[in-house]
Design a protein around this motif. Structure first.
Motif, short mmCIF file in Angstrom:
data_model
loop_
_atom_site.label_atom_id
_atom_site.label_comp_id
_atom_site.label_asym_id
_atom_site.label_seq_id
_atom_site.Cartn_x
_atom_site.Cartn_y
_atom_site.Cartn_z
N GLY A 102 1.72 6.86 -6.67
CA GLY A 102 0.56 7.68 -7.01
C GLY A 102 0.83 9.15 -6.73
N VAL A 162 0.84 -1.20 0.00
CA VAL A 162 0.00 0.00 0.00
C VAL A 162 0.87 1.26 0.00
N VAL A 172 -5.83 6.61 -3.40
CA VAL A 172 -6.56 5.61 -2.62
C VAL A 172 -7.72 5.05 -3.43
N ALA A 173 -8.41 5.93 -4.17
CA ALA A 173 -9.52 5.47 -5.00
C ALA A 173 -9.02 4.53 -6.09
N ALA A 174 -7.88 4.87 -6.70
CA ALA A 174 -7.34 4.00 -7.76
C ALA A 174 -6.99 2.63 -7.19
N LEU A 175 -6.42 2.64 -5.99
CA LEU A 175 -6.05 1.38 -5.35
C LEU A 175 -7.31 0.55 -5.06
N GLY A 176 -8.33 1.21 -4.51
CA GLY A 176 -9.58 0.51 -4.21
C GLY A 176 -10.20 -0.07 -5.47
N HIS A 177 -10.21 0.74 -6.53
CA HIS A 177 -10.78 0.28 -7.80
C HIS A 177 -10.05 -0.96 -8.30
N ALA A 178 -8.72 -0.88 -8.30
CA ALA A 178 -7.92 -2.01 -8.80
C ALA A 178 -8.12 -3.24 -7.92
N PHE A 179 -8.16 -3.04 -6.61
CA PHE A 179 -8.30 -4.18 -5.68
C PHE A 179 -9.62 -4.90 -5.93
N VAL A 180 -10.68 -4.12 -6.05
CA VAL A 180 -12.00 -4.72 -6.22
C VAL A 180 -12.13 -5.40 -7.58
N ALA A 191 2.14 1.85 -3.49
CA ALA A 191 1.09 2.41 -4.35
C ALA A 191 0.92 3.90 -4.06
#
Lengths: 214, 335
Positions: A32, A25, A43-51, A28
């Motif tokens: 970023g 994290v 954080v949003a990009a990480l969340g998007h990619a994770f999901v 990332a």
């Protein structure tokens, strides 16, 4: 060049032995922020990619099956089966597993095998029991045998699956080359995986058999 | 087209079950940590795609925070070794059947489902056939395992009536949770690293790497460019943990413009062998968590590098073979 700070975070973090999840994290976030996105966007990009990589989690559906069987004595049973045949050699056992794993992956059955499905419940106890037929094991030998089992599963998978035409790797290469205007025949792409698969088998099998002789 | 959404939701429900077992199955003060970790993961798997990205990202940070403080899996009896031995003696070969069903059914289903068509389109998403097949196989094998390992009737009669059903139905969840706890955060790491790879690509890490390499390479050195492509695949795979992430970057950065464009190499042999060089990198890096870190947790190995150390000599030998093969065939087969 600053975006490479994420790579630096990974290398330093792993070298220092920080919790890998945390290192990931932080890397990332570092890349970023260096690329000029804000904290929120990163954080949003990480969340998007994770999901959207959630298909990776599906493999864990096997946990209840394996857990249940283990609690009812699966590993003990496997050990017993191997222990009955005296003279099974660890190396030879793993060479046959390597062959089966490579061939099945090469015909598209890469779901045969895997660390949770087969190495932990079946292959590792088999290998340990085979080693025990030659005499008692000391404390450091056990983890080493298990590591050999895990490594053999990985090597069999990696250098088998690329031979299969519809494998993700072949499709990815074909797509990438098509974008560049090269129409690559999947047959020719997987053709080059054959000599590498043969060499990988010979190299690893030689190491396994040499292990037996020690 | 059938994809993997339902299987992801099911996996999420399973992790939700683990979280509930932590919450209601133990009474120490650290239970909330594991319960929250698996619970948040369950939420992300079940409804994550429908939530705003920022919320998903924040939930990811919560999970990582909990993992960094340290999960405290409750102790469950690994001490009942005698019971397991007795059970192994009673169930014998029946124990092996469900374990073998998983790979066999997964293989069978992926062969059967691939050609199926519905209204002119593939019934199952061709890119995800293996995963769909694997999830179906797991479900069937679980039913088989529950049936084959059911307690003998007299054992059930010894239990109070209200205990029988939950005892039978919850066992897979309890035992699955034991395995999940044994892995802890390592179970989430592969997905997290894949997400990192995506963030890296979005930030342009790959372009930075290939610009770095292209700046260093001398003019008129086709062999060196090819070597840089192969080693670049290895290096980038080691950093990202995934040859698939390295491939587009190196191929667009060095492979196509230099090896193919400037020196006329064969793009097919180059990509195929380059990808395999990347696989050698996968054998060498803790970033490839599914293959190198998950087994460390699953098998209780002493060091993060235990599996990698065993793989390294084979990986290095195969890599040298690939690099030599590349030099021999990439420029020859094009002419």
């Amino acid at each position: 060049m600053l975006v490479l700070s994420g790579v630096a975070v990974i290398i330093i973090g792993f070298a220092l032995g920080v919790n890998p999840l945390l290192v990931t994290v932080l890397a990332a976030l570092a890349s970023g922020l260096a690329s000029g996105q804000g904290v929120g966007a990163t954080v949003a990009a990480l969340g998007h990619a994770f999901v959207h990589d959630d298909f990776i989690a599906i493999g864990w559906l096997v946990l209840p099956v394996i857990g249940l069987l283990e609690s009812r004595g699966l590993r003990e049973r496997v050990r017993l089966l191997v222990a009955r045949r005296a003279g099974v050699r660890v190396g030879r056992l793993l060479v046959s597993y390597l062959a089966v794993r490579q061939v099945s992956a090469a015909i598209g059955l890469s779901a045969i095998g895997g660390q949770a499905q087969s190495v932990r419940p079946v292959l590792a106890p088999m290998v340990e029991a085979a080693a025990e037929t030659a005499g008692p094991l000391d404390a450091s030998a056990r983890p080493r045998l298990r590591a050999w089992a895990a490594a053999t599963d990985n090597i069999g998978l990696f250098f088998g699956e690329d031979v299969f035409l519809a494998m993700g790797a072949v499709l990815l290469m074909r797509g990438m080359l098509l974008q560049a205007g090269v129409a690559a025949d999947p047959w020719r792409l997987s053709l080059w995986a054959v000599p590498v698969a043969v060499f990988a088998f010979l190299a690893h099998a030689a190491r396994l058999l040499r292990r037996d002789r020690r | 087209m059938i994809g993997t959404q339902w299987a992801c939701a099911l996996t999420g429900a399973m992790f939700a079950g683990f979280a509930l077992l932590h919450l209601f199955g133990r009474f120490d003060r650290a239970r909330w940590r594991s319960a929250a970790f698996w619970g948040v993961y369950a939420v992300l798997l079940m409804v994550g795609p429908y939530l705003p990205d920022l919320l998903d990202g924040s939930l990811v940070l919560v999970m990582v925070g909990l993992a960094a403080i340290g999960l405290r899996p409750g102790r469950i009896g690994d001490e009942d070794a005698r019971r397991r031995r007795d059970s192994a003696r009673r169930l014998r070969g029946r124990l092996l059947v469900p374990a073998l069903l998983v790979p066999l059914l997964a293989g069978l289903f992926s062969l059967l489902l691939r050609p199926l068509r519905w209204q002119g389109r593939a019934l199952v998403d061709p890119a995800q056939v293996t995963l769909v097949a694997l999830s179906l196989a797991c479900i069937i094998a679980l039913v088989a395992a529950m049936w084959l390992t059911r307690r003998p009737r007299y054992a059930l009669l010894l239990m109070r009536r209200h205990q029988r059903l939950p005892h039978q139905m919850l066992a897979p969840l309890v035992e699955g949770r034991r395995l999940a706890d044994a892995m802890g955060w390592a179970a989430v790491l592969p997905q997290m690293l894949a997400a990192l790879g995506a963030v890296f690509v979005a930030c342009g890490v790959g372009e930075a790497v290939s610009r770095l390499a292209a700046g260093v390479l001398p003019e008129a050195a086709p062999g060196l460019a090819l070597l840089a492509y192969g080693l670049g695949m290895v290096a980038l795979t080691i950093v990202t943990g995934n040859a698939f992430a390295a491939f587009p970057v190196m191929t667009a950065g060095i492979g196509l413009p230099l090896v193919v464009g400037r020196y006329g190499g064969d793009p097919v042999a180059m990509s195929s062998l380059g990808m395999l060089a990347g696989y050698c990198g996968t054998l060498l890096t803790p970033m490839a968590a599914t293959f190198n870190i998950v087994p460390v947790a699953l098998l209780g190995l002493p060091s993060r590098w235990s599996v990698i150390r065993v793989q390294a000599p084979t990986g290095a030998a195969v890599l040298v073979f690939i690099l030599i093969l590349m030099q021999c065939v990439v420029y020859r087969s094009a002419t």
